[in-house]
Enzyme design. Structure first.
Site, PDB file in Angstrom:
ATOM      1  N   TYR A 276       0.823  -1.217   0.000  1.00 59.86           N
ATOM      2  CA  TYR A 276       0.000   0.000   0.000  1.00 59.86           C
ATOM      3  C   TYR A 276       0.858   1.268   0.000  1.00 59.86           C
ATOM      4  CZ  TYR A 276      -3.264  -3.665   1.271  1.00 59.86           C
ATOM      5  OH  TYR A 276      -3.977  -4.833   1.294  1.00 59.86           O
ATOM      6  N   HIS A 277       1.833   1.321  -0.905  1.00 58.18           N
ATOM      7  CA  HIS A 277       2.677   2.490  -1.083  1.00 58.18           C
ATOM      8  C   HIS A 277       2.639   2.993  -2.526  1.00 58.18           C
ATOM      9  CE1 HIS A 277       5.541   1.350   2.529  1.00 58.18           C
ATOM     10  NE2 HIS A 277       4.322   1.705   2.918  1.00 58.18           N
ATOM     11  N   PRO A 278       1.493   3.098  -3.168  1.00 62.39           N
ATOM     12  CA  PRO A 278       1.489   3.554  -4.563  1.00 62.39           C
ATOM     13  C   PRO A 278       1.912   5.020  -4.666  1.00 62.39           C
ATOM     14  CG  PRO A 278      -0.759   3.467  -3.725  1.00 62.39           C
ATOM     15  CD  PRO A 278       0.115   2.854  -2.671  1.00 62.39           C
TER      16      PRO A 278
END
Length: 343
Positions: A276-278
């Site tokens: 969850y690091h886009p």
């Protein structure tokens, strides 16, 4: 960690010059010619439009998925994509939605000979007590962060600086959010810090309620594949150290039968998922694929900025929460400076 809503929004939510609208969906930014004039939203399904006052601007902070989606819905993006969906092209910027980067975590699981949270969560009574403990005392497992240990390491001797990051959790499951394993387990999630694979975000419809297509293209670059293999080998060396080995019963994922490089890469593809690091889908720069300039203003559009993780040209070598807050802090200074110049 403190949420940005609690730190920045809650203390000022009663200001007379601030209106907070909830249950709202941003449908598009409204642009006339090359000038932003407002934003179209729907509140509980009812459409409405907010027009900017003279000298005002729109700050788009919907994240690395939402910001390119809204820009594309507004006619700002790849001309071919927009024309294919019969959306009038306001500004052709092919970099909108491109350059997607993310940290892919490979979730290795080991059975251990000491109690972990698996036993607590799998037992209905104990699970209820975890909730009671948190409600009454704000202590216990629910007060813990997702990971208790973080490690930055070099996947092999040929890299100069750490290129992988570990998150250690005293629990295990095949995937987050589902039933814990029936044994005492730990999870060592390892991700590549500087992936070379690039993906994209593309809207599928002019309807703002339609989710965009997300193409992460994980492990599409050769170096990323090799780093995944090296990371799994490093993990096995890590659990075989003097400090950890006495507690390890066996490897559950990827499993002791996975040995060759091809098998390790295949397993990585099967057990990995986003951390969850886009980032980087509206990147800052001056090249043909850049979306915003050094002051985060959208190229060729007056009165429109993007302020979130999507403006990072390259993903940070670690967690993205604090860097994104830093981007917003810097942007707020620039917005105030630019406003003062025109006043």
């Amino acid at each position: 960690r403190c949420s940005t809503a609690r730190a920045f929004l809650n203390p000022v939510k009663n200001r007379s010059n601030l209106e907070i609208i909830v249950h709202a969906l941003v449908e598009k930014v409204v642009v006339e010619g090359a000038k932003t004039i407002g934003v179209a939203i729907s509140v509980k399904g009812a459409p409405c439009q907010y027009r900017l006052k003279s000298g005002g601007e729109v700050i788009l902070s919907a994240g690395a998925i939402g910001s390119p989606q809204i820009l594309q819905l507004s006619g700002i993006g790849s001309g071919a994509l927009l024309q294919g969906l019969e959306i009038p092209v306001v500004k052709a910027l092919p970099g909108v939605g491109a350059n997607l980067q993310d940290h892919l975590q490979i979730r290795t699981v080991y059975e251990v000979n000491v109690p972990t949270l698996n036993e607590e969560i799998n037992n209905l009574f104990r699970r209820m007590m975890i909730g009671v403990q948190y409600v009454l005392a704000r202590t216990g497992p629910m007060s813990m962060g997702a990971s208790q240990v973080c490690i930055f390491a070099r996947s092999n001797e040929y890299v100069e600086t750490p290129d992988i990051q570990y998150h250690f959790q005293p629990l295990s499951a095949d995937k987050p959010g589902i039933e814990m394993h029936p044994f005492s387990g730990i999870t060592l999630s390892v991700c590549q810090l500087r992936p070379e694979s690039r993906g994209c975000i593309e809207i599928k419809s002019p309807n703002p309620r339609t989710y965009p297509a997300i193409y992460p293209n994980y492990l599409s670059a050769d170096r990323d594949c090799q780093t995944a293999i090296d990371a799994l080998k490093f993990t096995r060396r890590l659990v075989n150290t003097e400090a950890l080995k006495p507690f390890i019963v066996g490897e559950h994922l990827p499993g002791p039968g996975v040995q060759t490089n091809d098998e390790l890469l295949d397993s990585a593809r099967n057990i990995a998922q986003t951390i969850y690091h886009p980032t980087s889908t509206c990147k800052m720069g001056a090249d043909a694929m850049a979306v915003v300039n050094e002051r985060l203003q959208v190229h060729g559009i007056e009165g429109l900025r993007v302020v979130d993780a999507s403006v990072m040209p390259t993903i940070t070598s670690g967690n993205t929460n604090a860097p994104t807050i830093m981007i917003a802090e810097k942007a707020s200074d620039m917005i105030a400076e630019d406003k003062a110049k025109t006043s």
